[in-house]
Design an enzyme around this catalytic site. Structure first.
Site, short mmCIF file in Angstrom:
data_model
loop_
_atom_site.label_atom_id
_atom_site.label_comp_id
_atom_site.label_asym_id
_atom_site.label_seq_id
_atom_site.Cartn_x
_atom_site.Cartn_y
_atom_site.Cartn_z
N HIS A 296 -26.77 101.66 -14.24
CA HIS A 296 -26.88 101.34 -12.77
C HIS A 296 -28.58 101.94 -12.40
O HIS A 296 -29.00 102.98 -12.90
CB HIS A 296 -26.20 102.34 -11.95
CG HIS A 296 -26.27 102.15 -10.49
ND1 HIS A 296 -27.03 103.26 -9.65
CD2 HIS A 296 -25.96 101.18 -9.67
CE1 HIS A 296 -26.96 103.14 -8.62
NE2 HIS A 296 -26.47 101.91 -8.39
N HIS B 219 -36.35 101.42 -6.50
CA HIS B 219 -35.24 101.63 -5.37
C HIS B 219 -35.60 101.35 -3.99
O HIS B 219 -36.31 102.36 -3.46
CB HIS B 219 -34.48 102.98 -5.91
CG HIS B 219 -33.19 103.05 -5.15
ND1 HIS B 219 -32.33 104.02 -5.13
CD2 HIS B 219 -32.37 102.17 -4.85
CE1 HIS B 219 -31.24 103.98 -4.79
NE2 HIS B 219 -31.23 102.53 -4.50
#
Length: 589
Positions: free
Chosen positions: A124, A169
């Site tokens: 992830h 992100h």
């Protein structure tokens, strides 16, 4: 000899003793050496046959080669005046993690089933070097994950100006990295550890122009390694064997990003800082109050945290990036309706559904059978909740018990949850693909499927004996555990798996020794041994503070080799120590 300063004036000396053979080793040696001082290759061959040690070989030639290897390693000589083993030589053989490991290192499962029939080692936010809010993005953690056997890598694509694409992100202070660097890192490291396919999951926030650019970059970087697949009209996916050496792209078709609702999921709170151990698996699940806050609307379940946030283009435009859409081998579908509809199986299509760890818990509680039926054909990816800011992880067993193939973990984290994940994928030679047990693929005459909470009798009993440990004095400084004396070690041994199989035991503390001998045995009755993991932790006892970390490992029970085995220990990040190991005995009854 180690010296420890006492009261700032005196020094107390302790000798690091060379570990001698424990009673279990002596008993085996004496039984097969038939009372003699040496064990011949023929006697070693008989032992290998009686204890079914196929990993060491079965022929006399295999036994002779093993004897030669022990003598070469232990005595550092190329020519041997004898070709047999003393008790000390035999102990060296059994305590060698290279010659006598607890599990095998070869792929041995059937790799010809459709890809959805396997658990897949999944990362992830694979590009992050640390926490989820402010760490640097880089190709290095991607390379590290792939070299450890991870087969699914996630990239979040964002515009960088009008004409470039970066990976970061979104909505955080993480420092971006160029997409090209990430792609090159994948190409260079994809198949160094495992030849089985690598899947790249993309979360894109791009204009049609930039999507076309990404398609070109991916095509130029991977070339013939790319696998193209018409998943819109596919009833069954190819196998890992057929896809060896291939790169697969998985994302939503461009149009579906426009239809996504940008609403936040309402997850609030702070991720607690994990200590070196991390939380126990049963503490990694959501509380009922947390689950009550989780919506089961389709808008919620179809949006990963990475997909939320502002768009950098006019959502009224039409995304027409056919070259980008053509790359998608595994479509992340967007069905209409709630959870029940999301889990509906289309007989003519294969798709991937993403659920947060909390929504998975809710889905399993309310639609458990539907989740398993969905995963028998389609792909289910689970991702960490958005408040895991420090890259902690969750309990993977919930997903595995439901057949979820992609349990996406923060590989840059640490703690018990990550140790479980690493343990699971030590199976099948560490290739990153583990075949799901048949019971997760079976459907009964009335449509019934596996129920992990069903009460049933144990299938298997595992006996684990912790014999002794060694190697800490080589991997740690003499004052690492205690400034004034040698360490006080004890071992925790237990099972992670089905709810009924969960348990944890511990040995007595052995004080003031670098080479502790325990000789303690524990018995575990297993209802679902196929998905059970043996947990092993070495603690250095501290009366006043939290125990110091002395090493850990997790091993798939289904792969354990019987008999006395040398079990290597790993640090908190999952890197194997050079010398630290335990001598353990495994027996199935």
């Amino acid at each position: 000899m180690g010296s420890y300063r006492m009261c700032l004036i005196f020094k107390r000396k302790f000798r690091v003793t060379e570990p001698g053979p424990v009673d279990d080793v002596r008993d085996v040696f004496e039984r097969y050496a038939e009372g003699q001082a040496h064990m011949s290759p023929e006697q070693l061959r008989k032992l290998m046959a009686d204890e079914r040690r196929e990993d060491l070989g079965s022929s006399l030639e295999d036994a002779e080669r093993l004897v030669d290897e022990v003598l070469r390693r232990k005595h550092h000589i190329a020519k041997f005046t004898r070709r047999n083993l003393t008790l000390e030589d035999f102990n060296y053989l059994l305590f060698s993690t290279e010659l006598n490991p607890p599990i095998g290192d070869k792929v041995h499962q059937n790799m010809d089933a459709p890809l959805s029939h396997y658990f897949i080692f999944t990362g992830h936010n694979s590009y992050l070097t640390g926490n989820q809010l402010s760490s640097k993005c880089s190709g290095l953690p991607i390379a590290d994950a792939l070299r450890r056997g991870v087969r699914v890598v996630e990239l979040d694509l964002w515009p960088r100006g009008k004409d470039d694409v970066c990976v970061k992100h979104g909505g955080t202070l993480t420092k971006a990295v160029k997409l090209g660097k990430c792609l090159e890192s994948i190409k260079a490291n994809a198949f160094t550890t495992s030849k089985y396919p690598v899947i790249i999951t993309l979360e894109d926030h791009l204009t049609p122009k930039l999507q076309s650019k990404v398609a070109k970059m991916i095509t130029q970087t991977f070339g013939e390694m790319l696998y193209y697949h018409d998943s819109e009209s596919c009833k069954e996916f190819p196998s890992p064997e057929e896809l060896k050496g291939k790169i697969l792209i998985s994302t939503k078709p461009p149009k579906e990003y426009l239809e996504a609702n940008d609403a936040k999921d309402g997850e609030k709170g702070k991720d607690s800082d994990e200590d070196v151990w991390g939380k126990e698996p049963e503490e990694l699940v959501s509380t009922q109050s947390e689950l009550d806050k989780v919506s089961n609307s389709i808008n919620y379940i179809n949006q990963d945290d990475e997909e939320r946030g502002s768009r950098d283009f006019d959502t009224s435009c039409s995304l027409q990036a056919p070259e980008y859409k053509r790359l998608i081998a595994i479509h992340a579908g967007k069905p209409k309706g709630g959870l029940k509809m999301a889990l509906k199986v289309d007989p003519d299509k294969i798709r991937r559904l993403s659920l947060s760890e909390q929504l998975l818990e809710k889905a399993v509680a309310s639609h458990g059978a539907d989740v398993i039926r969905f995963t028998q054909k389609n792909f289910l990816r689970i991702y960490p909740k958005g408040t895991r800011f420090n890259s902690s992880n969750y309990k993977p067993q919930i997903g595995w018990m439901s057949g979820a193939q992609m349990i996406a973990f923060n590989m840059q984290g640490y703690g018990r949850a990550l140790w479980l994940m690493q343990g699971m994928f030590r199976a099948n030679g560490g290739c990153g693909y583990v075949k799901k047990p048949d019971f997760l693929m079976n459907v009964g005459p009335n449509g019934q499927v596996f129920d992990p909470n069903e009460n049933s009798s144990p299938k298997k009993t595992l006996k684990v004996k912790v014999l002794m440990g060694d190697g800490w004095h080589l991997d740690f400084k003499k004052t690492h555990f205690d400034r004034y004396s040698p360490p006080d070690f004890y071992v925790k041994v237990g099972i992670a798996g089905a709810p009924a199989d969960k348990s944890m035991e511990k040995t007595e503390v052995k004080y003031n020794t670098w080479t502790p001998i325990w000789n303690e045995e524990f018995t575990f009755q297993l209802i679902v041994p196929e998905l059970a993991l043996l947990r092993v932790e070495v603690h250095e006892y501290d009366n006043n503070e939290k125990d110091d970390f002395g090493g850990q490992t997790c091993l798939p029970v289904s792969e354990l080799r019987q008999g006395i085995r040398a079990v290597p220990l790993y640090n908190r990040k999952g890197v194997k120590y050079s010398s630290t190991r335990l001598l353990m005995r495994f027996e199935f009854v």
